[in-house]
Design a protein around this motif. Structure first.
Motif, PDB file in Angstrom:
ATOM      1  N   ALA A 151      27.934  48.466  25.760  1.00 15.36           N
ATOM      2  CA  ALA A 151      27.924  49.166  27.047  1.00 15.36           C
ATOM      3  C   ALA A 151      29.195  48.760  27.787  1.00 15.36           C
ATOM      4  CB  ALA A 151      26.683  48.790  27.856  1.00 15.36           C
ATOM      5  N   PRO A 152      29.630  49.553  28.776  1.00 14.31           N
ATOM      6  CA  PRO A 152      30.820  49.170  29.544  1.00 14.31           C
ATOM      7  C   PRO A 152      30.687  47.764  30.130  1.00 14.31           C
ATOM      8  CG  PRO A 152      30.263  51.446  29.997  1.00 14.31           C
ATOM      9  CD  PRO A 152      29.136  50.890  29.167  1.00 14.31           C
ATOM     10  N   THR A 153      31.640  46.899  29.800  1.00 12.07           N
ATOM     11  CA  THR A 153      31.585  45.480  30.149  1.00 12.07           C
ATOM     12  C   THR A 153      32.983  45.022  30.534  1.00 12.07           C
ATOM     13  OG1 THR A 153      29.821  45.175  28.503  1.00 12.07           O
ATOM     14  CG2 THR A 153      30.915  43.183  29.309  1.00 12.07           C
ATOM     15  N   ILE A 154      33.062  44.117  31.503  1.00  8.37           N
ATOM     16  CA  ILE A 154      34.352  43.550  31.901  1.00  8.37           C
ATOM     17  C   ILE A 154      34.245  42.034  31.983  1.00  8.37           C
ATOM     18  CG2 ILE A 154      33.973  43.713  34.397  1.00  8.37           C
ATOM     19  CD1 ILE A 154      37.279  44.610  32.711  1.00  8.37           C
ATOM     20  N   TYR A 155      35.281  41.341  31.471  1.00  7.80           N
ATOM     21  CA  TYR A 155      35.344  39.879  31.523  1.00  7.80           C
ATOM     22  C   TYR A 155      36.817  39.513  31.510  1.00  7.80           C
ATOM     23  CZ  TYR A 155      33.859  35.043  30.264  1.00  7.80           C
ATOM     24  OH  TYR A 155      33.613  33.692  30.241  1.00  7.80           O
ATOM     25  N   LEU A 156      37.290  38.882  32.588  1.00  7.62           N
ATOM     26  CA  LEU A 156      38.695  38.537  32.753  1.00  7.62           C
ATOM     27  C   LEU A 156      38.851  37.053  33.043  1.00  7.62           C
ATOM     28  CD1 LEU A 156      39.696  41.397  35.284  1.00  7.62           C
ATOM     29  CD2 LEU A 156      39.739  41.517  32.780  1.00  7.62           C
ATOM     30  N   ASP A 157      39.923  36.475  32.525  1.00  5.86           N
ATOM     31  CA  ASP A 157      40.327  35.106  32.851  1.00  5.86           C
ATOM     32  C   ASP A 157      41.634  35.224  33.638  1.00  5.86           C
ATOM     33  OD1 ASP A 157      41.050  32.450  32.979  1.00  5.86           O
ATOM     34  OD2 ASP A 157      41.268  32.177  30.813  1.00  5.86           O
ATOM     35  N   ILE A 158      41.639  34.720  34.879  1.00  4.86           N
ATOM     36  CA  ILE A 158      42.761  34.936  35.786  1.00  4.86           C
ATOM     37  C   ILE A 158      43.245  33.605  36.338  1.00  4.86           C
ATOM     38  CG2 ILE A 158      43.473  36.004  37.976  1.00  4.86           C
ATOM     39  CD1 ILE A 158      41.351  38.164  37.475  1.00  4.86           C
ATOM     40  N   LYS A 159      44.578  33.443  36.386  1.00  4.38           N
ATOM     41  CA  LYS A 159      45.185  32.274  37.031  1.00  4.38           C
ATOM     42  C   LYS A 159      46.069  32.742  38.175  1.00  4.38           C
ATOM     43  CE  LYS A 159      45.137  29.185  33.020  1.00  4.38           C
ATOM     44  NZ  LYS A 159      45.948  28.388  32.065  1.00  4.38           N
ATOM     45  N   LEU A 160      45.890  32.096  39.335  1.00 11.00           N
ATOM     46  CA  LEU A 160      46.708  32.387  40.514  1.00 11.00           C
ATOM     47  C   LEU A 160      47.410  31.113  40.965  1.00 11.00           C
ATOM     48  CD1 LEU A 160      44.397  34.654  42.745  1.00 11.00           C
ATOM     49  CD2 LEU A 160      46.717  35.229  41.990  1.00 11.00           C
ATOM     50  N   PRO A 161      48.688  31.183  41.319  1.00 12.18           N
ATOM     51  CA  PRO A 161      49.392  30.005  41.847  1.00 12.18           C
ATOM     52  C   PRO A 161      49.016  29.777  43.307  1.00 12.18           C
ATOM     53  CG  PRO A 161      50.843  31.892  41.906  1.00 12.18           C
ATOM     54  CD  PRO A 161      49.566  32.370  41.250  1.00 12.18           C
ATOM     55  N   ALA A 162      49.406  28.643  43.851  1.00 13.00           N
ATOM     56  CA  ALA A 162      49.159  28.360  45.268  1.00 13.00           C
ATOM     57  C   ALA A 162      49.762  29.464  46.124  1.00 13.00           C
ATOM     58  CB  ALA A 162      49.757  27.011  45.643  1.00 13.00           C
ATOM     59  N   GLY A 163      48.956  30.016  47.010  1.00 10.93           N
ATOM     60  CA  GLY A 163      49.404  31.114  47.858  1.00 10.93           C
ATOM     61  C   GLY A 163      49.408  32.468  47.180  1.00 10.93           C
ATOM     62  N   GLY A 164      48.957  32.519  45.925  1.00 15.84           N
ATOM     63  CA  GLY A 164      48.983  33.764  45.163  1.00 15.84           C
ATOM     64  C   GLY A 164      47.958  34.772  45.643  1.00 15.84           C
ATOM     65  N   LEU A 165      48.287  36.047  45.467  1.00 13.91           N
ATOM     66  CA  LEU A 165      47.427  37.148  45.895  1.00 13.91           C
ATOM     67  C   LEU A 165      47.163  38.083  44.713  1.00 13.91           C
ATOM     68  CD1 LEU A 165      49.223  38.095  49.254  1.00 13.91           C
ATOM     69  CD2 LEU A 165      47.082  36.817  49.027  1.00 13.91           C
ATOM     70  N   LEU A 166      45.966  38.663  44.697  1.00 14.80           N
ATOM     71  CA  LEU A 166      45.605  39.664  43.697  1.00 14.80           C
ATOM     72  C   LEU A 166      44.720  40.707  44.349  1.00 14.80           C
ATOM     73  CD1 LEU A 166      45.359  40.756  40.751  1.00 14.80           C
ATOM     74  CD2 LEU A 166      43.320  39.297  40.535  1.00 14.80           C
ATOM     75  N   GLU A 167      45.077  41.993  44.167  1.00 14.28           N
ATOM     76  CA  GLU A 167      44.177  43.066  44.567  1.00 14.28           C
ATOM     77  C   GLU A 167      43.373  43.471  43.343  1.00 14.28           C
ATOM     78  OE1 GLU A 167      44.074  47.645  46.277  1.00 14.28           O
ATOM     79  OE2 GLU A 167      45.832  46.397  46.660  1.00 14.28           O
ATOM     80  N   LEU A 168      42.078  43.238  43.419  1.00 16.46           N
ATOM     81  CA  LEU A 168      41.175  43.519  42.304  1.00 16.46           C
ATOM     82  C   LEU A 168      40.502  44.871  42.531  1.00 16.46           C
ATOM     83  CD1 LEU A 168      39.756  42.366  39.704  1.00 16.46           C
ATOM     84  CD2 LEU A 168      37.963  41.523  41.253  1.00 16.46           C
ATOM     85  N   PRO A 169      40.779  45.873  41.712  1.00 13.77           N
ATOM     86  CA  PRO A 169      40.126  47.165  41.888  1.00 13.77           C
ATOM     87  C   PRO A 169      38.659  47.098  41.458  1.00 13.77           C
ATOM     88  CG  PRO A 169      41.541  47.197  39.960  1.00 13.77           C
ATOM     89  CD  PRO A 169      41.751  45.865  40.619  1.00 13.77           C
ATOM     90  N   PRO A 170      37.856  48.091  41.835  1.00 12.29           N
ATOM     91  CA  PRO A 170      36.450  48.118  41.398  1.00 12.29           C
ATOM     92  C   PRO A 170      36.369  48.518  39.933  1.00 12.29           C
ATOM     93  CG  PRO A 170      36.928  50.057  42.730  1.00 12.29           C
ATOM     94  CD  PRO A 170      38.166  49.202  42.763  1.00 12.29           C
ATOM     95  N   LEU A 171      36.514  47.548  39.056  1.00 10.78           N
ATOM     96  CA  LEU A 171      36.637  47.807  37.625  1.00 10.78           C
ATOM     97  C   LEU A 171      35.325  48.170  36.955  1.00 10.78           C
ATOM     98  CD1 LEU A 171      39.000  44.812  36.771  1.00 10.78           C
ATOM     99  CD2 LEU A 171      39.643  47.222  36.895  1.00 10.78           C
TER     100      LEU A 171
END
Length: 293
Positions: free
Chosen positions: A172-192
């Protein structure tokens, strides 16, 4: 607000002092997408002779998903699969109508001091696939797609994100991500996905300006983009997928949409009719029965 619900989890002793943080299932929420079991273990220092082994035990109706940040584990199962699980790889075991497996120390590390750290998930199989033939699939670390999104380094462990698709096959549709952000880092995460959650592994993050402490599972508001900020460098995972097609009953290591199927599995394991791990005569006995919830 981006956070719809926070789960702080609880500590569970798997035996021999091997402690995990368990977030799913919980009284507040049974699942996020197909995932209805979430254990974060470690980082724990394993000393020579510690014996952090999980003896052979059965499953039905689910897929186990094992991912290590550090360390190693030896997977063996009743299909005669033998696989050393190492950091960065995805190991997906479909139990279907029934499988038996063990997770033991690597023989090469038994006399060593090392750190074990990772996450184990269970993904409930859709009702149409609950009784499929069991199987085991290993996807090595170098086969996992990687990309940079904004300030983030992303590994697409399962599913599709930002144009990258994992080779791991799902039901079935499934999502699994491993993410690293540096100090002060930003990420816009869409509705995946229909349902999505964020889990900071080793530090706090801010979700749309709200603090999310480390070791807290946050379910996100569906259908909205989410802004993630890391005050300090942090590693986090994102997981989810389509909502489950109905309630699942869970008893010990068994998952099913039917209570009577779980009772049958319990009887089969008690009578040792579910197979065994070749060359491993040990097994975990059926615990005293509790009603499937």
């Amino acid at each position: 607000m981006g956070i719809a619900l926070q789960l702080t989890g609880h500590t569970k002793d798997l035996g021999g002092g091997f402690l995990v943080r368990r977030f799913l299932p919980s009284a507040a929420r049974q699942s996020v997408g197909p995932f209805l079991f979430f254990d974060h273990f470690g980082p724990v220092t394993v000393l020579p002779g510690a014996g952090h082994d999980v003896r052979p035990h059965p499953h039905i109706g689910l897929a186990t998903v094992t991912y290590l940040f550090e360390g190693a584990m030896l997977h063996r199962d009743s299909l005669d699969s033998v696989q050393l699980i190492e950091p960065g790889a995805i190991n997906w075991m479909t139990s279907g109508r029934g499988i038996v497996h063990s997770e033991r120390q690597s023989p090469a590390l038994k006399d060593s001091t090392y750190v074990n750290h990772g996450i184990q998930l269970w993904a409930a199989l859709p009702q149409a696939f609950e009784e499929v033939e069991p199987s085991f699939s290993h996807t090595p670390a170098d086969a996992i797609p990687e990309l940079t999104v904004g300030d983030a380094d992303v590994r697409v462990l399962i599913g599709e994100a930002w144009g990258k698709t994992s080779p791991v096959a799902t039901f079935a549709p499934t999502i699994y991500l491993d993410i690293k952000l540096p100090a002060g880092g930003l990420l816009e995460l869409p509705p995946l996905a229909q349902e999505l959650a964020v889990y900071p592994v080793d530090g706090d993050v801010e979700i749309d300006g709200a603090l999310l402490p480390a070791h807290t599972l946050a379910l996100l508001t569906p259908g909205q983009a989410t802004h993630i900020c890391a005050p300090a460098g942090v590693q986090l995972v994102v997981l989810g997928g389509d909502a489950l097609d109905g309630h699942r009953f869970i008893s010990w290591n068994f998952v099913s949409s039917r209570k009577e199927r779980i009772q049958q599995a319990e009887e089969d394991w008690k009578a040792q009719r579910m197979g065994n791990v070749p060359g491993d005569s040990e097994f975990i006995p059926l615990p005293e029965r509790r009603p499937a919830a």
